[in-house]
Enzyme design. Sequence first.
Site, short mmCIF file in Angstrom:
data_model
loop_
_atom_site.label_atom_id
_atom_site.label_comp_id
_atom_site.label_asym_id
_atom_site.label_seq_id
_atom_site.Cartn_x
_atom_site.Cartn_y
_atom_site.Cartn_z
N ASP A 131 3.54 -1.50 7.93
CA ASP A 131 3.13 -1.28 6.54
C ASP A 131 1.63 -1.48 6.37
O ASP A 131 1.15 -2.59 6.51
CB ASP A 131 3.91 -2.25 5.65
CG ASP A 131 3.73 -1.97 4.18
OD1 ASP A 131 3.01 -1.02 3.84
OD2 ASP A 131 4.30 -2.70 3.36
N ASP A 310 -0.67 3.79 1.73
CA ASP A 310 0.38 2.79 1.99
C ASP A 310 1.53 3.43 2.78
O ASP A 310 2.35 4.15 2.22
CB ASP A 310 0.88 2.26 0.65
CG ASP A 310 1.97 1.21 0.78
OD1 ASP A 310 2.38 0.91 1.93
OD2 ASP A 310 2.42 0.70 -0.25
#
Length: 424
Positions: A131, A310
């Site tokens: 992530d 993201d």
Amino acid sequence: MLRRVSILVLLGLSLHFLCAASPTKRHGVSIALPKRSSLTKLDGTFDHDKAVAQTVATQNKHRQNLINYMSNFGYLPEGMEIKPVATAPPRNQSRFNKRQTEALIDEDDDELWAGQISIGNPAQKFLVDIDTGSSDLWIPSSSCKSSVCSSKHKYNAGSSSTSKKLSGTFSIQYGDGSSVSGPIYDDTVTVAGITVTEQTLSGVTELSSDFQTDPTDGVFGFAYPKISNLKANTFFVNAFLQDAVPSNEFSLFLASSGSELFLGGTNTEKYSGVPEFHNVELSTGFWQISGASITYGSSTAVSGFETIIDSGTTIMYGPPAAVKKFYAKISGSQLFDATNGLYSFPCSTSSSISFSWGGKSFAISSKNFNLGQTDTGSSQCVGALAGLDLGLGSSTWLLGDSFMKNVYTVFSFEQNAVGFASLV
């Protein structure tokens, strides 16, 4: 040494230096990332329940990021706001939650990108979500007695000769009222042969029910240390400081197959030309770049906004008013789910959608923008851009995998910039 010191000062955290001997510098390496389940069902319809669960997870992840920032610095960057904990309807509460990765396995068909890492000596293996929207490494502890941990690989600190317990507790709250929490350790972490010593991590003893059906064990964050709950350098920052990678940048190629995380540079076989770099807004701790615009066909719908890149999110999010303005450009579009800011549009829509940061335009393919029909046989499909206030700022958008699968993305600590290149 001057380069290393300046990096830590720039990140703005008083982080401990590593005392162990540095591993030998090596070439950059690619880590394969397998693939997972999408927000489109097998019959071509939109999986609304899963999308709502992911939206709640995204809201709460970035809420926690802002809480971490406030804890680390005592204030928030201008325009940012810590929102209340987002909750999902009961049918969604135990659904899949997004996270972070390494060698990328598309762990839910475009929702999570997961990879193998090992921790400790002897090595204990874990599958984690990669992530770029968070900054901590956590995995379940062998002390976790929750039924959620029963299917996970668990970290046994006592079995690792390189483990060192630190003071403090790691904790994140989730939308179902449960949490992820546990003690903090330093230990050796290895990813695709790249080894970092004294990496700060948490072996969690409580695990949210949100993770019940998640095949991954934990989360592997790659954003700036400014938003670290652990108040520590991330694995990649440490890899560079310890000379374990040749370049202070990593990159991601996300696709239905062959996805990879490349540590220490770029894989030139995956893209053409030269990446177009844009400076990061260093005050926030995110991979956040400014000057973006979104175009539908030949018409610019919105311009001059911020974007956070993201990898832990499939759906893209923008401020509700701006997203409404974008969909107004698409004839026949309409609000589909007001609570979660989801829109539908005619499935037959053919005009391209693209983002630009003042240079080249990067188009989103119809496949990546179209999340499926609203219902079986419907002529309306759900778009991968939702209007939602995540507390990240009135002009800040969050671009996840629906955008990233269309480009090769480079995250450069060396330049403090994000680069995009056209895929081969």
